[in-house]
Design a protein around this motif. Structure first.
Motif, PDB file in Angstrom:
ATOM      1  N   ARG A  86      35.364 -29.671  50.650  1.00  0.00           N
ATOM      2  CA  ARG A  86      36.582 -30.026  50.637  1.00  0.00           C
ATOM      3  C   ARG A  86      36.650 -30.925  49.417  1.00  0.00           C
ATOM      4  O   ARG A  86      35.947 -31.815  48.970  1.00  0.00           O
ATOM      5  CB  ARG A  86      36.667 -31.091  52.097  1.00  0.00           C
ATOM      6  CG  ARG A  86      38.340 -31.234  52.310  1.00  0.00           C
ATOM      7  CD  ARG A  86      38.254 -32.188  53.487  1.00  0.00           C
ATOM      8  NE  ARG A  86      38.985 -33.149  53.297  1.00  0.00           N
ATOM      9  CZ  ARG A  86      38.903 -34.528  53.671  1.00  0.00           C
ATOM     10  NH1 ARG A  86      37.935 -34.237  54.590  1.00  0.00           N
ATOM     11  NH2 ARG A  86      39.641 -35.211  53.302  1.00  0.00           N
ATOM     12  N   ARG A  87      37.979 -30.703  48.968  1.00  0.00           N
ATOM     13  CA  ARG A  87      38.336 -31.339  47.476  1.00  0.00           C
ATOM     14  C   ARG A  87      38.556 -32.901  47.858  1.00  0.00           C
ATOM     15  O   ARG A  87      39.138 -33.230  48.857  1.00  0.00           O
ATOM     16  CB  ARG A  87      39.402 -30.811  46.966  1.00  0.00           C
ATOM     17  CG  ARG A  87      39.183 -29.467  46.349  1.00  0.00           C
ATOM     18  CD  ARG A  87      39.808 -28.706  45.208  1.00  0.00           C
ATOM     19  NE  ARG A  87      40.231 -29.686  44.266  1.00  0.00           N
ATOM     20  CZ  ARG A  87      39.883 -29.668  43.140  1.00  0.00           C
ATOM     21  NH1 ARG A  87      38.783 -29.202  42.837  1.00  0.00           N
ATOM     22  NH2 ARG A  87      40.320 -30.854  42.048  1.00  0.00           N
ATOM     23  N   ARG A  88      37.962 -33.630  46.958  1.00  0.00           N
ATOM     24  CA  ARG A  88      38.337 -35.127  46.973  1.00  0.00           C
ATOM     25  C   ARG A  88      38.948 -35.883  45.840  1.00  0.00           C
ATOM     26  O   ARG A  88      39.143 -34.816  44.940  1.00  0.00           O
ATOM     27  CB  ARG A  88      36.901 -35.922  47.186  1.00  0.00           C
ATOM     28  CG  ARG A  88      35.809 -35.543  48.239  1.00  0.00           C
ATOM     29  CD  ARG A  88      36.201 -36.081  49.626  1.00  0.00           C
ATOM     30  NE  ARG A  88      35.429 -35.808  50.544  1.00  0.00           N
ATOM     31  CZ  ARG A  88      35.577 -35.926  51.692  1.00  0.00           C
ATOM     32  NH1 ARG A  88      36.616 -36.715  52.259  1.00  0.00           N
ATOM     33  NH2 ARG A  88      34.736 -35.471  52.740  1.00  0.00           N
ATOM     34  N   TRP A  89      39.660 -36.958  46.186  1.00  0.00           N
ATOM     35  CA  TRP A  89      40.475 -37.416  44.947  1.00  0.00           C
ATOM     36  C   TRP A  89      39.469 -37.746  43.634  1.00  0.00           C
ATOM     37  O   TRP A  89      40.158 -37.422  42.691  1.00  0.00           O
ATOM     38  CB  TRP A  89      40.983 -38.720  45.353  1.00  0.00           C
ATOM     39  CG  TRP A  89      40.260 -39.726  45.538  1.00  0.00           C
ATOM     40  CD1 TRP A  89      39.604 -40.159  46.875  1.00  0.00           C
ATOM     41  CD2 TRP A  89      39.589 -40.923  44.661  1.00  0.00           C
ATOM     42  NE1 TRP A  89      38.722 -41.029  46.643  1.00  0.00           N
ATOM     43  CE2 TRP A  89      38.753 -41.665  45.469  1.00  0.00           C
ATOM     44  CE3 TRP A  89      39.829 -40.884  43.158  1.00  0.00           C
ATOM     45  CZ2 TRP A  89      38.065 -42.566  44.631  1.00  0.00           C
ATOM     46  CZ3 TRP A  89      39.077 -41.922  42.572  1.00  0.00           C
ATOM     47  CH2 TRP A  89      38.317 -42.781  43.409  1.00  0.00           C
ATOM     48  N   TRP A  90      38.127 -38.018  43.781  1.00  0.00           N
ATOM     49  CA  TRP A  90      37.616 -37.954  42.564  1.00  0.00           C
ATOM     50  C   TRP A  90      37.121 -36.850  41.875  1.00  0.00           C
ATOM     51  O   TRP A  90      36.537 -36.976  40.823  1.00  0.00           O
ATOM     52  CB  TRP A  90      36.185 -39.054  42.820  1.00  0.00           C
ATOM     53  CG  TRP A  90      35.289 -38.242  43.851  1.00  0.00           C
ATOM     54  CD1 TRP A  90      34.491 -37.496  43.764  1.00  0.00           C
ATOM     55  CD2 TRP A  90      35.226 -38.948  45.236  1.00  0.00           C
ATOM     56  NE1 TRP A  90      33.733 -37.143  44.614  1.00  0.00           N
ATOM     57  CE2 TRP A  90      34.261 -38.021  45.766  1.00  0.00           C
ATOM     58  CE3 TRP A  90      35.758 -39.517  46.090  1.00  0.00           C
ATOM     59  CZ2 TRP A  90      33.644 -37.748  47.083  1.00  0.00           C
ATOM     60  CZ3 TRP A  90      35.534 -39.490  47.419  1.00  0.00           C
ATOM     61  CH2 TRP A  90      34.604 -38.595  47.971  1.00  0.00           C
ATOM     62  N   HIS A  91      37.487 -35.763  42.420  1.00  0.00           N
ATOM     63  CA  HIS A  91      37.090 -34.631  41.747  1.00  0.00           C
ATOM     64  C   HIS A  91      38.003 -34.319  40.509  1.00  0.00           C
ATOM     65  O   HIS A  91      37.777 -33.409  39.654  1.00  0.00           O
ATOM     66  CB  HIS A  91      37.021 -33.310  42.603  1.00  0.00           C
ATOM     67  CG  HIS A  91      36.080 -33.128  43.769  1.00  0.00           C
ATOM     68  ND1 HIS A  91      36.091 -32.536  44.805  1.00  0.00           N
ATOM     69  CD2 HIS A  91      34.964 -33.878  43.678  1.00  0.00           C
ATOM     70  CE1 HIS A  91      35.103 -32.352  45.456  1.00  0.00           C
ATOM     71  NE2 HIS A  91      34.193 -33.293  44.888  1.00  0.00           N
TER      72      HIS A  91
ATOM     73  N   ASN B 211      33.488 -33.460  39.098  1.00  0.00           N
ATOM     74  CA  ASN B 211      33.565 -32.218  39.987  1.00  0.00           C
ATOM     75  C   ASN B 211      32.090 -31.417  39.884  1.00  0.00           C
ATOM     76  O   ASN B 211      32.162 -30.702  39.129  1.00  0.00           O
ATOM     77  CB  ASN B 211      34.629 -31.396  39.928  1.00  0.00           C
ATOM     78  CG  ASN B 211      34.847 -30.247  41.008  1.00  0.00           C
ATOM     79  OD1 ASN B 211      34.097 -30.339  41.660  1.00  0.00           O
ATOM     80  ND2 ASN B 211      35.972 -29.563  40.953  1.00  0.00           N
TER      81      ASN B 211
END
Length: 176
Positions: free
Chosen positions: A86-91, A95
């Motif tokens: 799942r993508r996170r804000w810090w990606h 990444n």
């Protein structure tokens, strides 16, 4: 407080690197700059970022494998290797999966351009095919046989079903 000559040299080197990095982003606009970058920076010290592409990627690619007992035509169900996290804000800043996705994309494009149906006898001997086969075989073990598939999904657009874009030939694993 005085700076010593080494501090000046370090500051000058960092300033030059910053200016070169900023100029390298103009590579698509200035062909000579792009040629300079390719010729004099083979190790990639000056970064080039590609925030916008002429044709942005609109699909996600997935590597699936299935295995079966050796000597039989039957295989188990397809399963995805390393499903996307799942993508996170810090990606946005960091990444770690980006390189794997890019490698899968590049290998898929090379395979599909050369032989999307895997009919050419030379396809299983190509570098992209062997890299994907090695990854698939290493992820499932040493016994039996393996087959890999590359599927394409529409990412966040849910209305379009996934489709297979490349299916390998079955391969026997192990030495036994």
């Amino acid at each position: 407080m005085r700076m010593d000559p080494y501090a000046y040299a370090c500051a000058a080197a960092l300033a030059a690197w910053l200016l070169l990095s900023a100029a390298a982003q103009l590579g698509p606009l200035l062909p000579r700059l792009k040629q300079w970058h390719q010729r004099y920076d083979p190790l990639g010290f000056v970064p080039r970022y590609h925030f916008f592409a002429p044709r942005p990627g609109t699909y996600d690619y997935h590597l699936l494998v299935r295995t079966g007992p050796d000597g039989t035509p039957s295989f188990g169900p397809w399963r995805e290797l390393a499903p996307p996290r799942r993508r996170r804000w810090w990606h946005v800043l960091w990444n770690p999966d980006r390189r794997q996705r890019k490698q899968l994309f590049d290998l898929t494009m090379r395979l599909c351009r050369a032989d999307a149906r895997c009919e050419d006898p030379a396809t299983p001997l190509s570098i992209p095919y062997l890299l994907l086969l090695g990854h698939a075989g290493g992820a499932v073990g040493d016994d039996g046989q393996v087959q890999f598939m590359i599927a394409r999904s529409a990412g966040y657009r849910r209305g379009e079903p996934p489709q297979a874009v490349f299916v390998s030939r079955p391969h026997r694993l192990g030495t036994g």
